[in-house]
Design a protein around this motif. Sequence first.
Motif, mmCIF file in Angstrom:
data_model
loop_
_atom_site.group_PDB
_atom_site.id
_atom_site.type_symbol
_atom_site.label_atom_id
_atom_site.label_comp_id
_atom_site.label_asym_id
_atom_site.label_seq_id
_atom_site.Cartn_x
_atom_site.Cartn_y
_atom_site.Cartn_z
ATOM 1 N N MET A 190 -15.844 38.796 39.778
ATOM 2 C CA MET A 190 -15.124 38.452 40.999
ATOM 3 C C MET A 190 -15.211 36.965 41.272
ATOM 4 O O MET A 190 -14.208 36.307 41.602
ATOM 5 N N SER A 191 -16.389 36.405 41.124
ATOM 6 C CA SER A 191 -16.551 34.967 41.351
ATOM 7 C C SER A 191 -15.787 34.160 40.320
ATOM 8 O O SER A 191 -15.137 33.155 40.656
ATOM 9 N N PHE A 192 -15.832 34.629 39.094
ATOM 10 C CA PHE A 192 -15.131 33.909 38.037
ATOM 11 C C PHE A 192 -13.626 33.917 38.280
ATOM 12 O O PHE A 192 -12.960 32.889 38.163
ATOM 13 N N THR A 193 -13.089 35.084 38.647
ATOM 14 C CA THR A 193 -11.642 35.190 38.891
ATOM 15 C C THR A 193 -11.221 34.324 40.060
ATOM 16 O O THR A 193 -10.190 33.634 40.012
ATOM 17 N N LYS A 194 -12.006 34.348 41.126
ATOM 18 C CA LYS A 194 -11.661 33.573 42.315
ATOM 19 C C LYS A 194 -11.682 32.082 42.040
ATOM 20 O O LYS A 194 -10.731 31.357 42.364
ATOM 21 N N ASN A 195 -12.718 31.594 41.405
ATOM 22 C CA ASN A 195 -12.819 30.155 41.156
ATOM 23 C C ASN A 195 -11.833 29.695 40.083
ATOM 24 O O ASN A 195 -11.304 28.575 40.170
ATOM 25 N N LEU A 196 -11.569 30.556 39.089
ATOM 26 C CA LEU A 196 -10.603 30.193 38.058
ATOM 27 C C LEU A 196 -9.191 30.128 38.642
ATOM 28 O O LEU A 196 -8.411 29.232 38.304
ATOM 29 N N GLY A 197 -8.850 31.061 39.530
ATOM 30 C CA GLY A 197 -7.543 31.008 40.172
ATOM 31 C C GLY A 197 -7.378 29.757 41.011
ATOM 32 O O GLY A 197 -6.294 29.139 41.010
ATOM 33 N N ARG A 198 -8.473 29.363 41.726
ATOM 34 C CA ARG A 198 -8.397 28.135 42.525
ATOM 35 C C ARG A 198 -8.219 26.917 41.613
ATOM 36 O O ARG A 198 -7.458 25.990 41.921
ATOM 37 N N PHE A 199 -8.891 26.951 40.454
ATOM 38 C CA PHE A 199 -8.775 25.829 39.530
ATOM 39 C C PHE A 199 -7.362 25.745 38.951
ATOM 40 O O PHE A 199 -6.791 24.658 38.825
ATOM 41 N N GLU A 200 -6.775 26.889 38.628
ATOM 42 C CA GLU A 200 -5.413 26.885 38.083
ATOM 43 C C GLU A 200 -4.404 26.387 39.103
ATOM 44 O O GLU A 200 -3.458 25.664 38.764
ATOM 45 N N ASP A 201 -4.611 26.741 40.373
ATOM 46 C CA ASP A 201 -3.706 26.242 41.416
ATOM 47 C C ASP A 201 -3.815 24.734 41.545
ATOM 48 O O ASP A 201 -2.786 24.034 41.681
ATOM 49 N N ASP A 202 -5.031 24.217 41.492
ATOM 50 C CA ASP A 202 -5.196 22.760 41.567
ATOM 51 C C ASP A 202 -4.563 22.077 40.358
ATOM 52 O O ASP A 202 -3.925 21.024 40.488
ATOM 53 N N MET A 203 -4.721 22.684 39.174
ATOM 54 C CA MET A 203 -4.138 22.095 37.969
ATOM 55 C C MET A 203 -2.614 22.130 38.036
ATOM 56 O O MET A 203 -1.943 21.166 37.646
ATOM 57 N N ARG A 204 -2.071 23.207 38.561
ATOM 58 C CA ARG A 204 -0.613 23.311 38.680
ATOM 59 C C ARG A 204 -0.082 22.268 39.661
ATOM 60 O O ARG A 204 0.980 21.670 39.441
ATOM 61 N N THR A 205 -0.814 22.071 40.726
ATOM 62 C CA THR A 205 -0.403 21.046 41.703
ATOM 63 C C THR A 205 -0.434 19.664 41.075
ATOM 64 O O THR A 205 0.458 18.830 41.304
ATOM 65 N N MET A 206 -1.425 19.437 40.252
ATOM 66 C CA MET A 206 -1.544 18.137 39.583
ATOM 67 C C MET A 206 -0.394 17.932 38.601
ATOM 68 O O MET A 206 0.140 16.822 38.476
ATOM 69 N N ARG A 207 0.016 18.985 37.905
ATOM 70 C CA ARG A 207 1.112 18.855 36.947
ATOM 71 C C ARG A 207 2.435 18.603 37.661
ATOM 72 O O ARG A 207 3.306 17.889 37.150
ATOM 73 N N GLU A 208 2.598 19.168 38.823
ATOM 74 C CA GLU A 208 3.848 18.971 39.555
ATOM 75 C C GLU A 208 3.987 17.548 40.074
ATOM 76 O O GLU A 208 5.097 17.149 40.444
ATOM 77 N N LYS A 209 2.913 16.801 40.092
ATOM 78 C CA LYS A 209 2.969 15.412 40.557
ATOM 79 C C LYS A 209 3.186 14.427 39.413
ATOM 80 O O LYS A 209 2.988 13.218 39.597
ATOM 81 N N ARG A 210 3.609 14.925 38.240
ATOM 82 C CA ARG A 210 3.713 14.058 37.074
ATOM 83 C C ARG A 210 4.827 13.029 37.199
ATOM 84 O O ARG A 210 4.857 12.049 36.456
ATOM 85 N N THR A 211 5.755 13.246 38.114
ATOM 86 C CA THR A 211 6.824 12.254 38.302
ATOM 87 C C THR A 211 6.447 11.151 39.272
ATOM 88 O O THR A 211 7.196 10.177 39.419
ATOM 89 N N GLU A 212 5.294 11.278 39.920
ATOM 90 C CA GLU A 212 4.863 10.262 40.882
ATOM 91 C C GLU A 212 4.234 9.076 40.152
ATOM 92 O O GLU A 212 3.630 9.244 39.078
ATOM 93 N N PRO A 213 4.361 7.891 40.716
ATOM 94 C CA PRO A 213 3.716 6.719 40.084
ATOM 95 C C PRO A 213 2.193 6.875 40.093
ATOM 96 O O PRO A 213 1.612 7.411 41.034
ATOM 97 N N GLY A 214 1.603 6.416 39.037
ATOM 98 C CA GLY A 214 0.155 6.481 38.925
ATOM 99 C C GLY A 214 -0.375 7.758 38.307
ATOM 100 O O GLY A 214 -1.597 7.888 38.121
ATOM 101 N N TRP A 215 0.516 8.704 38.007
ATOM 102 C CA TRP A 215 0.059 9.939 37.369
ATOM 103 C C TRP A 215 -0.349 9.631 35.947
ATOM 104 O O TRP A 215 0.341 8.913 35.214
ATOM 105 N N SER A 216 -1.470 10.207 35.495
ATOM 106 C CA SER A 216 -2.016 9.922 34.175
ATOM 107 C C SER A 216 -2.047 11.201 33.355
ATOM 108 O O SER A 216 -2.596 12.230 33.798
ATOM 109 N N PHE A 217 -1.471 11.119 32.181
ATOM 110 C CA PHE A 217 -1.497 12.274 31.290
ATOM 111 C C PHE A 217 -2.913 12.548 30.805
ATOM 112 O O PHE A 217 -3.296 13.710 30.636
#
Length: 1307
Positions: A190-217
Amino acid sequence: MESHEEKPIIYTMENKPIVTCAGDQALFAALYSALAQQLPREPMEWRRSYGRAPKMIHLEANFVQFKEDLLPKEGNKALLTFPFLHIYWTDCCDTEVYKASVKEDMLRWQTTLKHHGSQDWLIVVVESDAKKKNKTNLLPRTSIMDKIRNDFCNKQSDRCVSLADPLKESSRSQESWSAFLTKLRTLLLMSFTKNLGRFEDDMRTMREKRTEPGWSFCDYFMVQEELAFVFEMLQQYEDALVQYDELDALFTQYVLNFGAGDGANWLGSFCQPVRSWNGLVLRRPIDMEKRELIQRSEASLLDLRSYLFSRQCTLLIFLQRPWEVTQRALELLHNCVQELRLLEVSVLQGALDCWVFLSCLEVLHRIEGCCDRTQLEANCSHTVGLWTYATEKLKCLGELCGLVSKNGPDSEDLNRTVDLLAGLGAERPETVNSLQSPYKKLKEALSSVETFEKHYLELSHAAMEMYTAIGRMRSARLVGKSLAEYYMRKGDPQSADGFLQDSLKSYVAEGWSLQVTHTRRQVAECQKLLGQTEEYLQTSALLASDANLTDEERKHFCQEILNYANQSSQSQDQKVALSMAAFAQLRELRFQPACPSVHVGAALQLELRMCSLMPVAVRLEQLAVSVHFSLEQPGQRGPAALSTPQRRNPGTGTGTGTSGMVSSGVSPDGTVVFSAVSPAGGVLSGAGPGGLGGGGSAAAASALELYEIHDRSPSDNTLNTTGVVCKNVHLMLRRQDSATSLDTPSAGGISVALTGTAAVAIEDSTQMLKTHDVTLLPGNNSIPFTAPSQKPGAYTLRQLCATVGRVQFVLPHIYPTVQYEVYSQEPQLTIEPLTDNLLAGLPQKVKFTIVTGHYTVKKGDALQLSNTDSMPILHTNSCTARIVSNTGELVGESALSIHSSEKVTSISLPPTPPYHTLDFQLDVLCHIPASPARPETERLTNGEVRHRTKSRTRYNSGMAAVDQKVSIDCPWSIYSTLISLTFYIPFKAKHSLLSAGKRKYIQVCLQNVSDTNFRLTDPSLTQRQQNSSLELHSLNAKAEQLVYSKQCVFCLWEAKWAVEPPACLQFSFAASFSPTEPADAEFKPYCYDFQLERVSTLYCLRAEIRPADGEEQCRTGTLCGLEVSITRLTEPSDSEREDEESTESEGLRTTNLMYEVVDNSSNWAVCGKSSGVVSMPVAASATHRVQMEVMPLFAGHLPFPSIKLLKYLPHSATPAIQPDTDSCLENDNLSLLDKGLEDQADTASLRSRGSIHSLGSTDQPLPPTPRGLPMPRLEPFSPGQVFNGSQGRQVLVLPATDDHILEVNAT
């Protein structure tokens, strides 16, 4: 248990989820070993978000001592260092100790977790029986659990569990331990699923900002790789591979956008010059050096690609998909070269070749490390691409460093080699001890010419062997061609020749025009260096005719041939024979005259049309065609013959055999067209040489069949995709390594010319067609020849040879086979009608055709035709004969002289030269035979029926045929020939006898069965045996009338006689007819003979139908009375007494008759017996009445039932007339005789619903007859002997009264 000291995290697949342990460390240390072993034993179902499929995973954990420093700080996104669960261990069972120390320690622990926002914790209370024995004032265990739950787990009671003495092996301990492990796995998942889902949401948010200036691959790369590490930690290698594939695709898309002009700022860090090209590193799970460069955004393009592929390779090996590694590696190496060009990265010349070479060998060594030798040999199709790519790059490095030239490397090459080796850096520690490492191989190959050749040949032969083993012969030939180029640069043409020939053979077979040209130039250079004169000249001819070369190059190779041809030679026999396929092409051959079949001594011209493929005009000393002579002619001429006079096409039945041309492409004008085959082996679409062909194994090789395909949207019909598809790919891509078959002559000649390595054989022939001093201009040329025709036989053209000095160009086989025939023909005569059918009775034209052959018709020669009475020969003074030559030209016309005598008709023929045709037309007339007097039934003396012969009849028209035979004597033969002409009678006649009581009428039906319309006049009917008592009165109104095709004309006469007529009457019907066109056609007679027997009326039948009693009309379903009256009209004559079987009783002569009432139309139902036998007195006006009941089945005017009257003869009586097979007795009458006579004893007295009255005779029942004795017989009366007075009568039948009641219920 883990050490208390902090250790750096090492990113390997050994990482496990972190679980912290607080409380009693000694207690946990005792349980650690069992807990670490048993936790991953049972799988857990892991359900993920976003509809992803659940998976079964085995959870492992890294248990460490709890420290506040391990808790995640703000902004830390590392999952590997994240503690997923916190456990507090205690075995306290004393209330005082709990209050004094344990409670406060738990409170501090939980406060720290809340401060850092961690909600995943668990308190484990371990129960020990040993402590219970030592403490007497202990509270029950539930008291401690209750206190802990009240103090810390008010809302989360499941966060506190009890573990009952886990070190014991009792059932209670085992159950408690199993429940604890299940609880631990559930909370950890349960802890693993919850924290992994939160991490994936943060990663997805970071990928959606790839068109913004200063984004680093690079930053995003580290985040998504963290997720890949987590999946790898859980042994979900497929999910981990997906993360790296997504990073690969994202980076590739950015590089492509940069090449299109849409570049991102962060790509600038990857555009820095490449300073290291040490290849891929696949022997480490993680290349930490390159990962740190990516983390610091200092990695080059090759560093990023190398690290990314190394991670993908590791995961694919874990997934047991090593062959996918080779496929991805080949794509990676090609893509990296293109990406460096798109990003315009500065790379030292040769550096990329080094990187690709090292990377290929590194991948191959990595695959060899995880697969055995058997697997490698079975899957060499996956690795051969890397072997080939490494070979190409090593060759490029050798050319760059001067290791391929004859003189070896110079100082500049050595400096370049030092720079390239410097970019490799130091060898990696993991390959230092390997003798076959890619690093050592490359350094050794670049160190000297000998070692380079050793490694290059080793790689080349390995690649060729693998391609051959998997059947990819084209790729093997390509590697061999590259190897041949290496040998040529090294000055070793002997070694290069075999590889070049193999490559040329493949290119020619598959129709690769440009590749054929390029390889053939290399072959020519190799042959020239080796001194192979004949082969070099053949290759030069092919190149001189190749349209893919420039005019200057083609002229150069053509001049090479002419220079050799013009060289003086001491021996005239030293001539080189080359294939003509590359020099010139035979396009067309034409005969003059058009027919290639001529008689002896006739003039025959042959015109060859050739297309010269040379770029300049070439003077031929001689052009010769070898001819094979055969005495056996294809169509052997026979003696003079007469064909049957059937309608046939012109030329049929002349006996001249074949036309003399055995060629599949011959046209009516005497032209043979040859397929134009290019030197490359393909069929040409135009007159020029070269072009792309489908294959060299046949003259008409398959060409590419390309078709466009379009994919349109079904909604708006917009074009989505378009492409080209090859429909004959199975023909284009088939293997053709074996030698070309010589079954097709031209194919063999072409195959010799394609490679230029086989000699051309020249046939020795006694017959030759020659012409001298001919100049062939580029393009089409026409060369005439005179064909020999002195001897009769078949002449076949075999070879074509063009001589240019010391060089002879030979076409070994002329295909399709062309031959002409010289014949010595026997004279013959053909007779054929000029119409579809010869009609009897009318003058008909027939055509006489005489083919003189070798015979000369002299003055005085005549045809002698035997005369017959039934077919005279009609002739006029205007009969003309035509004389035509064998080419169809009219030579002259001459009037025929015809003399007829009683037995012979002589036709004098005009003088006609040999091999001409003489034809003329004559009129013949076939008399229509009169029908012979023939009784209707012919019987032999023993009573057997005579079987009549059937006349021949055309089944499609119904016309009877008459064969007329004629004997003809010809002046060129001592034998007479009997022929048969078939005539068809245009009419078909039949007669019938009609009766009206005692009055008799004779009707003749004349049917026109031909396709011609006729006029008919003067129909007459006469007796062939005159009888003064018989008179015939014509009832025909018109004297002349038209008889159209397929129509009938009826003629009627009434016959009257004063006394009783004889038993047999013979008549003759005659009329005159003529065709309607022309109008002045002469009338011809037609005669039809027939006879009638027993024409007098003996009996008269009458019937009456009366309604039932009380009814005025008959009604359906009601019985009605039927009364049948049989009346004898005349006394029997003497002949009738002989034919009629009668008995005499008490002075009264009687005869037995059988009657039968049937209704074939199913209008009546006959009730009771429908047939019976009556005894009829043989006296005039004797009458017998029979009554029966019938029931009408339908309403309306119904016809009377049918009444039949037959002779009833005893078994001993001999019938006067044997009934034919189509007699009327074949239906119901015969069935009566199948019954026993006892069943028919009272058939004369039908006792049904009515009574039977017999007037003038007595019904006599037949006596019972023992079974097995002969049965009585039935015999029909002759036509006209029985008159049915009720024939055609009808009676009105009303519908039955409807007495039914219809009940209707209304509600």
